[in-house]
Every structure is written in C-alpha cells, then in structure tokens.
Design a protein around this motif. Structure first.
Motif, short mmCIF file in Angstrom:
data_model
loop_
_atom_site.label_atom_id
_atom_site.label_comp_id
_atom_site.label_asym_id
_atom_site.label_seq_id
_atom_site.Cartn_x
_atom_site.Cartn_y
_atom_site.Cartn_z
N MET A 59 13.23 4.01 -45.87
CA MET A 59 12.62 3.05 -44.94
C MET A 59 13.61 2.73 -43.82
N ILE A 60 13.20 2.96 -42.60
CA ILE A 60 14.02 2.62 -41.44
C ILE A 60 13.85 1.13 -41.14
N GLU A 61 14.98 0.43 -41.10
CA GLU A 61 14.93 -1.02 -40.93
C GLU A 61 15.81 -1.52 -39.79
N THR A 62 16.49 -0.58 -39.08
CA THR A 62 17.35 -1.00 -37.97
C THR A 62 16.97 -0.22 -36.71
N THR A 63 17.25 -0.82 -35.56
CA THR A 63 16.93 -0.18 -34.28
C THR A 63 17.73 1.11 -34.10
N ALA A 64 18.98 1.11 -34.55
CA ALA A 64 19.82 2.31 -34.40
C ALA A 64 19.24 3.47 -35.20
N ALA A 65 18.82 3.20 -36.43
CA ALA A 65 18.24 4.26 -37.26
C ALA A 65 16.92 4.75 -36.67
N LEU A 66 16.14 3.84 -36.09
CA LEU A 66 14.87 4.23 -35.47
C LEU A 66 15.13 5.10 -34.24
N GLN A 67 16.13 4.73 -33.46
CA GLN A 67 16.50 5.51 -32.28
C GLN A 67 16.89 6.93 -32.67
N GLU A 68 17.68 7.06 -33.72
CA GLU A 68 18.12 8.38 -34.18
C GLU A 68 16.93 9.20 -34.68
N ALA A 69 16.04 8.57 -35.46
CA ALA A 69 14.89 9.29 -36.00
C ALA A 69 13.96 9.75 -34.89
N CYS A 70 13.71 8.89 -33.91
CA CYS A 70 12.81 9.23 -32.81
C CYS A 70 13.39 10.36 -31.96
N ALA A 71 14.73 10.39 -31.82
CA ALA A 71 15.36 11.47 -31.07
C ALA A 71 15.15 12.81 -31.78
N LYS A 72 15.21 12.81 -33.10
CA LYS A 72 14.97 14.04 -33.86
C LYS A 72 13.50 14.46 -33.78
N LEU A 73 12.60 13.48 -33.89
CA LEU A 73 11.18 13.77 -33.82
C LEU A 73 10.79 14.33 -32.45
N ALA A 74 11.45 13.84 -31.41
CA ALA A 74 11.13 14.26 -30.05
C ALA A 74 11.50 15.71 -29.77
N GLN A 75 12.26 16.33 -30.67
CA GLN A 75 12.62 17.74 -30.50
C GLN A 75 11.49 18.69 -30.90
N SER A 76 10.43 18.16 -31.49
CA SER A 76 9.31 18.99 -31.95
C SER A 76 8.18 18.99 -30.93
N ASP A 77 7.34 20.02 -30.99
CA ASP A 77 6.17 20.09 -30.10
C ASP A 77 5.12 19.06 -30.50
N PHE A 78 5.07 18.71 -31.78
CA PHE A 78 4.08 17.73 -32.24
C PHE A 78 4.67 16.89 -33.35
N ILE A 79 4.12 15.69 -33.49
CA ILE A 79 4.45 14.82 -34.62
C ILE A 79 3.14 14.24 -35.16
N THR A 80 3.10 13.99 -36.44
CA THR A 80 1.93 13.34 -37.04
C THR A 80 2.26 11.87 -37.25
N ILE A 81 1.26 11.01 -37.05
CA ILE A 81 1.49 9.56 -37.09
C ILE A 81 0.36 8.87 -37.84
N ASP A 82 0.73 7.83 -38.58
CA ASP A 82 -0.25 6.94 -39.18
C ASP A 82 0.37 5.55 -39.24
N THR A 83 -0.44 4.54 -39.33
CA THR A 83 0.06 3.17 -39.46
C THR A 83 -0.68 2.47 -40.58
#
Length: 381
Positions: A1-25
């Motif tokens: 579970m990502i609970e800090t802004t820094a960890a979210l920033q890092e995860a989103c940077a990795k996800l942004a390297q892909s052509d697509f991402i799947t999302i649910d809330t």
C-alpha cells in the motif's frame, strides 16, 4: 500500500513508462453526495500498485498528472464513476481512455457485461467475490481484501489486450473512439444544478409545473453539494413532484403536502422551498421550460417499430455487436415516424452503415424480412 507522496511519485513515474495502465477505484457514497475515494488500484504490464488516498499527508497530484498524461492509455471497466471521482478531486478528465465494458459490447459480449464475466470468458479464471461488499474506508484492510482489489486491475490487462486486438482485427477501433469521446468530455461530469431536473423521471407537462420542478431540483442539487449529503437526504424525488404539482405559495400550504415531513415547513429549507416556488411562478411564460415536443406517430408505426426490433436483433447477432450500442427503442420509434429526418445516433457514422441504412430501406419497402429454415433473414426487394 502506497501511503506517502514520494512513493506515489515513484510509482507513477514507473507506470508512465508504459503505453497503457489499468485503473480501478474503491469508494463509498451511501452517506455523501461526492464519492469518498478509499483506494486506487493501478497496473501496467510490469507494475502493480495499491494507493491509500486516506493516508495522512498523501498528495494525489502525481496520480492526477498520470491521468492527464496523453501518452498513456488509461484502461477502465465501466469507467464513468471512476472518472467522476478523478474529475471532482483533480479537476480533469483522464485522456485517452479505453472502457472495456463498452469495448466488450462492440465485440459481441452482450449488454453491460460485468468485469468478472469478462475475466471468466476471456481468461477462464473465476474471481473471488467474497470481498465485494467491503467497507473500503476501514483500516487496516486485510490481505484478502487487498488481493481482491488488485485483481480488479491485474486481469484487466489481459482483457484490454484481448479486446483491443479484436477491435483492430475486425476494423472496429474507430467505433470505440466515438464512444470514448462522450466519456472524455468534461460536460459529461459538469452537471449544472439548473439542469438537475432533466435527470428526474417526471410526467409533468405544464410549463408552470416544469418551472417549479426545475427550480426546486436546482435548489436540492446545491443543498446536497454544499452539505455533501445524498440528494434524498435533502428532499426526496416524490416530494419534488408533489411540490411541482401543488405549488405551495406559503408554509401552511407546504405543511399540507403528504411527502413533506411534519414540521419541515418551519425550517429554513421549508422557507427556501416556498420562496423558490413563488419565484418559479413569477417567471414570464416565455422563460418557463416547455414540455418536449410530441413526435407525431403515423398510423402503423407501432408495427414498424416491431419490425425494426427484429432487424436490429438480426444485425446485432450477425455482426457480434450488442444491440444496445447500435440503437435503442427511442431511436427505432423516431426512425419509424420520421425516416431519414430522424436525428438519432443510429443514423450516423458506423451505426448507419451497420444498421441505419437497412432500417430505412425496411420502412421504405426496399428490404423485407422473411422466415427461412427456422431463421429470420433480411432480403432486398
């Protein structure tokens, strides 16, 4: 579970390297007007993350930046409510998007197919539904609950790739683009309070009744938003209909209505309702809403609509497209009554090519339906 802004920033940077991402809330909205975001699930072909938006001090800005990244396709299943949350909290609509529920309808999986049905049919994997009714606002969440939540985006990767390939193989990718344009439009989520009455299923037809209906529905919408409570907590639909019909001009008249709680007329809300009713009745008739124009239905139209339904079923089955995506009953009634002049989606774009032109030929006598070998078929005359 990502609970800090820094960890979210890092995860989103990795996800942004892909052509697509799947999302649910995961969210709650039983006791609020705006949905309370409780969990975000995202996955790319190589990254899987869970984000806790309830974590103290977490800034979701990296997530919103990823949603706005035009180089990454955002894949949802039944996207509207997820996008509504992003739009409300981040002030943006994700772009570009791919809704697997809509894609599945275009690919012949039926009307409004569920996520678990798609996973079962495409991957032959049964999903554990036992955590479906979790209170996602409670902490900590169990490993089983987190596993259930993550499965909503991990299997979605394969569902997306399967449907995308089928759309491209059958030359239907542009069909989905037209559908996604509605989901990507900010107007889809920017419901103005003055338009709230259009969402109500009312049989009222008099301009005065509609004027009161409109102004009371707008008042309720603003109240619900400002207090962040469900609309029904402010005023139930039945009460709005009765107020529009009875048009109470003072609090005494308001107190006599069956659908208004006893004593409510003495509250500030009761006073506001009476003021709103009088304001609506004081409008010039030219400013009052007009009932929708009744489309003249020529004699024999009902039978024509039934024939069009048969044709729609015939074509949707043959082409492997859910009938709901091609046309609805209102479209068929308009086509039967107005022919080529009907301004309906079924007579434009790919829908016209697939169904609309043949539908027009049918009502004009250029196409017939016949029963051959226990099957119905359309033949040109």
């Amino acid at each position: 579970m990502i609970e800090t802004t820094a960890a979210l920033q890092e995860a989103c940077a990795k996800l942004a390297q892909s052509d697509f991402i799947t999302i649910d809330t995961e969210f709650l909205r039983e006791t609020t007007f705006w949905p309370q975001l409780c969990l975000i699930q995202m996955a790319s072909p190589s990254v899987e993350v869970l984000v806790d938006p309830l974590a103290k001090g977490l800034d979701l800005q990296p997530f919103f930046e990823l949603m706005a990244n035009a180089a990454v396709t955002k894949v949802f299943h039944a996207a509207r409510q997820d996008i509504e949350i992003v739009h409300h909290l981040g002030g943006l609509v994700p772009h570009p998007i791919f809704d697997t529920q809509v894609a599945a309808m275009v690919c012949g999986f039926g009307d409004s197919v569920s996520y678990d049905q798609l996973v079962s049919r495409i991957k032959n994997v049964p999903l554990d539904k036992s955590s479906r009714f979790t209170d996602w606002s409670r902490r900590p969440l169990s490993d089983k609950q987190l596993e259930y939540a993550l499965a909503d985006v991990t299997h979605l990767r394969d569902v997306y790739l399967f449907l995308k390939a089928q759309l491209e193989r059958e030359g239907r990718a542009l069909w989905l683009t037209e559908e996604m344009a509605v989901l990507e439009s900010p107007q889809t989520y920017d419901m103005h309070p003055d338009d709230a009455w259009l969402r109500l299923k009312s049989r009222l037809r008099k301009p005065q009744e509609l004027a009161v209906l409109k102004i009371i529905a707008a008042w309720r919408e603003r109240e619900a938003r400002s207090r962040n409570v469900p609309r029904s907590r402010v005023l139930k639909d039945d009460a709005i209909y009765e107020i529009a019909q009875q048009q109470p001009k003072d609090t005494e008249a308001l107190s006599r209505l069956r659908t208004v709680p006893k004593g409510w007329e003495r509250s500030s809300s009761g006073t506001a309702i009476v003021e709103a009713v009088n304001a609506a009745l004081g409008l010039p008739k030219s400013d009052m809403p007009q009932p929708p124009k009744h489309v003249h239905v020529p004699e024999g139209t009902a039978a024509a609509v039934e024939l069009l339904k048969v044709l729609l079923k015939l074509i949707s089955d043959k082409e492997g497209v859910a009938a709901k995506v091609i046309a609805n009953t209102d479209d068929l009634e308009r086509i039967a009554a107005e022919g080529d002049k009907a301004e309906v989606a079924a007579l434009s774009g790919w829908r016209r090519e697939l169904f609309g032109d043949t539908a027009l030929k049918l009502i004009e006598g250029g196409v017939a339906l016949r029963f051959v070998n226990k099957k119905v078929e359309a033949v040109e005359l």
